[in-house]
Design an enzyme around this catalytic site. Structure first.
Site, PDB file in Angstrom:
ATOM      1  N   HIS A  67       1.815   5.181  -2.202  1.00 38.33           N
ATOM      2  CA  HIS A  67       1.368   6.238  -3.116  1.00 38.33           C
ATOM      3  C   HIS A  67       2.620   6.963  -3.597  1.00 38.33           C
ATOM      4  O   HIS A  67       3.005   7.990  -3.045  1.00 38.33           O
ATOM      5  CB  HIS A  67       0.437   7.220  -2.407  1.00 38.33           C
ATOM      6  CG  HIS A  67      -0.824   6.620  -1.880  1.00 38.33           C
ATOM      7  ND1 HIS A  67      -1.938   6.416  -2.675  1.00 38.33           N
ATOM      8  CD2 HIS A  67      -1.163   6.180  -0.640  1.00 38.33           C
ATOM      9  CE1 HIS A  67      -2.902   5.878  -1.949  1.00 38.33           C
ATOM     10  NE2 HIS A  67      -2.458   5.726  -0.714  1.00 38.33           N
TER      11      HIS A  67
ATOM     12  N   HIS B  54       0.850  -1.192   0.000  1.00 37.46           N
ATOM     13  CA  HIS B  54       0.000   0.000   0.000  1.00 37.46           C
ATOM     14  C   HIS B  54       0.881   1.235   0.000  1.00 37.46           C
ATOM     15  O   HIS B  54       1.271   1.740   1.051  1.00 37.46           O
ATOM     16  CB  HIS B  54      -0.927   0.010   1.221  1.00 37.46           C
ATOM     17  CG  HIS B  54      -2.025   1.022   1.129  1.00 37.46           C
ATOM     18  ND1 HIS B  54      -3.361   0.670   1.135  1.00 37.46           N
ATOM     19  CD2 HIS B  54      -2.009   2.378   1.043  1.00 37.46           C
ATOM     20  CE1 HIS B  54      -4.109   1.760   1.054  1.00 37.46           C
ATOM     21  NE2 HIS B  54      -3.300   2.822   1.001  1.00 37.46           N
TER      22      HIS B  54
ATOM     23  N   HIS C 115      -5.996  -0.800   6.002  1.00 38.70           N
ATOM     24  CA  HIS C 115      -6.155   0.031   7.201  1.00 38.70           C
ATOM     25  C   HIS C 115      -6.878  -0.769   8.297  1.00 38.70           C
ATOM     26  O   HIS C 115      -6.301  -1.040   9.325  1.00 38.70           O
ATOM     27  CB  HIS C 115      -6.872   1.348   6.935  1.00 38.70           C
ATOM     28  CG  HIS C 115      -6.360   2.111   5.763  1.00 38.70           C
ATOM     29  ND1 HIS C 115      -5.009   2.396   5.606  1.00 38.70           N
ATOM     30  CD2 HIS C 115      -6.990   2.644   4.687  1.00 38.70           C
ATOM     31  CE1 HIS C 115      -4.842   3.069   4.479  1.00 38.70           C
ATOM     32  NE2 HIS C 115      -6.034   3.227   3.902  1.00 38.70           N
TER      33      HIS C 115
ATOM     34  N   LYS D 184      -9.131  -0.281  -6.679  1.00 35.51           N
ATOM     35  CA  LYS D 184      -9.211   0.165  -5.292  1.00 35.51           C
ATOM     36  C   LYS D 184     -10.499   0.937  -5.079  1.00 35.51           C
ATOM     37  O   LYS D 184     -10.861   1.799  -5.883  1.00 35.51           O
ATOM     38  CB  LYS D 184      -8.016   1.042  -4.915  1.00 35.51           C
ATOM     39  CG  LYS D 184      -8.030   1.434  -3.434  1.00 35.51           C
ATOM     40  CD  LYS D 184      -6.956   2.440  -3.093  1.00 35.51           C
ATOM     41  CE  LYS D 184      -7.032   2.847  -1.618  1.00 35.51           C
ATOM     42  NZ  LYS D 184      -6.106   3.951  -1.311  1.00 35.51           N
TER      43      LYS D 184
ATOM     44  N   HIS E  53      -9.835   0.617   0.685  1.00 29.10           N
ATOM     45  CA  HIS E  53      -9.671   1.533   1.804  1.00 29.10           C
ATOM     46  C   HIS E  53     -10.861   1.255   2.709  1.00 29.10           C
ATOM     47  O   HIS E  53     -12.015   1.503   2.337  1.00 29.10           O
ATOM     48  CB  HIS E  53      -9.690   2.981   1.317  1.00 29.10           C
ATOM     49  CG  HIS E  53      -9.939   3.963   2.416  1.00 29.10           C
ATOM     50  ND1 HIS E  53      -8.934   4.632   3.072  1.00 29.10           N
ATOM     51  CD2 HIS E  53     -11.102   4.385   2.982  1.00 29.10           C
ATOM     52  CE1 HIS E  53      -9.466   5.419   3.999  1.00 29.10           C
ATOM     53  NE2 HIS E  53     -10.785   5.281   3.960  1.00 29.10           N
TER      54      HIS E  53
ATOM     55  N   ASP F 143       1.045   2.910   3.402  1.00 24.72           N
ATOM     56  CA  ASP F 143       0.436   4.180   3.006  1.00 24.72           C
ATOM     57  C   ASP F 143       1.502   5.252   2.773  1.00 24.72           C
ATOM     58  O   ASP F 143       1.241   6.449   2.921  1.00 24.72           O
ATOM     59  CB  ASP F 143      -0.575   4.671   4.047  1.00 24.72           C
ATOM     60  CG  ASP F 143      -1.802   5.331   3.425  1.00 24.72           C
ATOM     61  OD1 ASP F 143      -1.871   5.406   2.184  1.00 24.72           O
ATOM     62  OD2 ASP F 143      -2.680   5.785   4.175  1.00 24.72           O
TER      63      ASP F 143
END
Length: 407
Positions: A61, A59, A243, A182, A223, A316
């Site tokens: 970005h 996960h 999460h 996602k 998410h 994340d």
């Protein structure tokens, strides 16, 4: 073809077995032998070191470098692509050779890595997160600003409502190169006007999403923070809950029953708080939510570990700085995992989640030659990133710019 022998070190092969003395032989991009007393044309002395499989972050970005809203608004649009180059390099040089990007990276970035234009981990991309109106990826602000990150060819607008819009958007994302879909099945922390405890999308919308993704050979990641959103996602057939802030007993039971993965991203809430302390401009509502959810997040993770939920590592990153990904491992241990189990979650289990376990995740003959050389104990996670001496992806050594490369 040249046989390269890694000799003299201890191998943690990713299966969960204890580290043991072993040699590894690589030809081209493949591991061809693992054992003792092996030979090779070239010799890499790893005496006193540990060898690990290339690690995963499920996960990330890579297109985002911080969470400062005002700074984002002042940044030229194309600069993010150049920043992504550095984020990818920082990720690779700490031993993460494969990532699942959870939103932001497009097919061009993935192709640049595949073609060798830039150094980085191999990637699975989701392009952009699907959200309902008013959901976690709806960037509308009270001022009337509608897009913090504008749409462009290859990165479409992904706010949908209803099964028909969902079906069309899944097909569009797949057309644009998405390897995984996602979806936000709950509110989130960094979106100031929704609630992480509220479930988003109805079952018929999520069922269409999973059906359309499956028809194209894709899985869905979510998410997912609200307990009810998590449960709806699991029932719909979503592969991973990312999460998992508010897991309850029923959610955990469903995940065990369906074999759903948990990608915990424990570093993310504390990363938001730390960024604000260092001066990042973050909406007060988002900062308050980060503080509010941290305890529940860690408690949910500990309960999932105790129950035996399958866990794959994810961070994340982008919310937290790239290159600090391995901080997640220490938090996983604090939450009840053994160091060995945390490393398996970062190698073998992560490869299984991403459907890459035939090629990656463990050090075995026939698999891709992704290897990490660590100075000292690989299970001392607090300073692990600083002790990565060499990283090999597909048998090719990648530069480590943080320190002088090992000979």
């Amino acid at each position: 073809m040249t046989r390269t022998l890694f000799a003299g070190g201890k191998l943690f092969d990713g299966t969960g077995a204890a580290a043991a003395d072993a040699d590894v032989v690589v030809e081209g991009d493949r591991i061809v032998e693992v054992g003792s007393g092996l030979d090779g044309d070239e010799h890499v002395d790893v005496s006193g070191k540990h060898l690990l499989p290339g690690m995963f972050d499920c996960h990330t970005h890579v297109i985002f470098s911080h969470v400062d809203y005002w700074r984002m608004l002042q940044t030229p649009f194309s600069l993010r692509f150049y920043e992504a180059m550095h984020n990818l390099r920082k990720t690779l040089e700490i031993g993460i050779t494969t990532i699942r990007d959870a939103g932001g990276a497009d097919l061009g970035i993935k192709t640049a890595v595949e073609d060798g234009l830039i150094d980085g981990p191999r990637m699975q991309i989701s392009i952009n997160m699907i959200s309902q109106t008013g959901g976690h990826n709806d960037e509308w602000m009270p001022s009337g600003v509608e897009r913090l990150f504008p749409d462009y060819p290859g990165s479409p607008h992904t706010i949908v409502d209803g099964p028909d819009e969902m079906r069309r958007k899944v097909r569009e994302l797949i057309r644009d190169g998405a390897d995984v879909l996602k979806v936000a099945v709950s509110g989130g922390v960094l979106s100031p006007r929704d609630n992480p405890r509220h479930a988003h999308f109805r079952m018929e919308e999520l069922e269409v999403l999973v059906t359309e993704a499956s028809a194209a050979g894709r899985w869905v990641m979510a998410h997912a923070q609200a307990a009810e959103g998590i449960k709806q996602g699991v029932r719909a057939g979503i592969r991973s809950i990312d999460h998992g802030l508010f897991l309850d007993d029923e959610a955990i039971s469903l995940m065990l029953e369906r074999g759903t993965y948990l990608v915990p991203t424990l570093v993310a809430p504390e990363g938001v708080i730390r960024a604000a302390e260092e001066g990042a401009q973050i909406p007060e509502a988002s900062l308050a939510k980060a503080k509010d959810v941290m305890g529940a997040h860690r408690e949910s993770f500990a309960r999932a570990v105790e129950a035996g939920v399958t866990i794959a590592m994810g961070t994340d990153s982008g919310v937290t700085p790239h290159g600090e990904n391995l901080r997640e491992l220490a938090l996983m241990v604090e939450g009840g995992m053994t160091p060995s189990a945390a490393m398996v979650a970062t190698t073998k289990t992560a490869a299984e989640l991403m459907g890459l376990d035939d090629e990656l995740g463990t050090v075995e003959a026939g698999k891709r030659a992704d290897l990490v050389v660590v100075d000292g104990d690989p299970f001392e996670f607090d300073k692990l990133a600083d002790r990565i001496e060499a990283v090999y992806k597909d048998g090719r050594r990648t530069p480590v710019w943080r320190a002088d490369p090992a000979p």
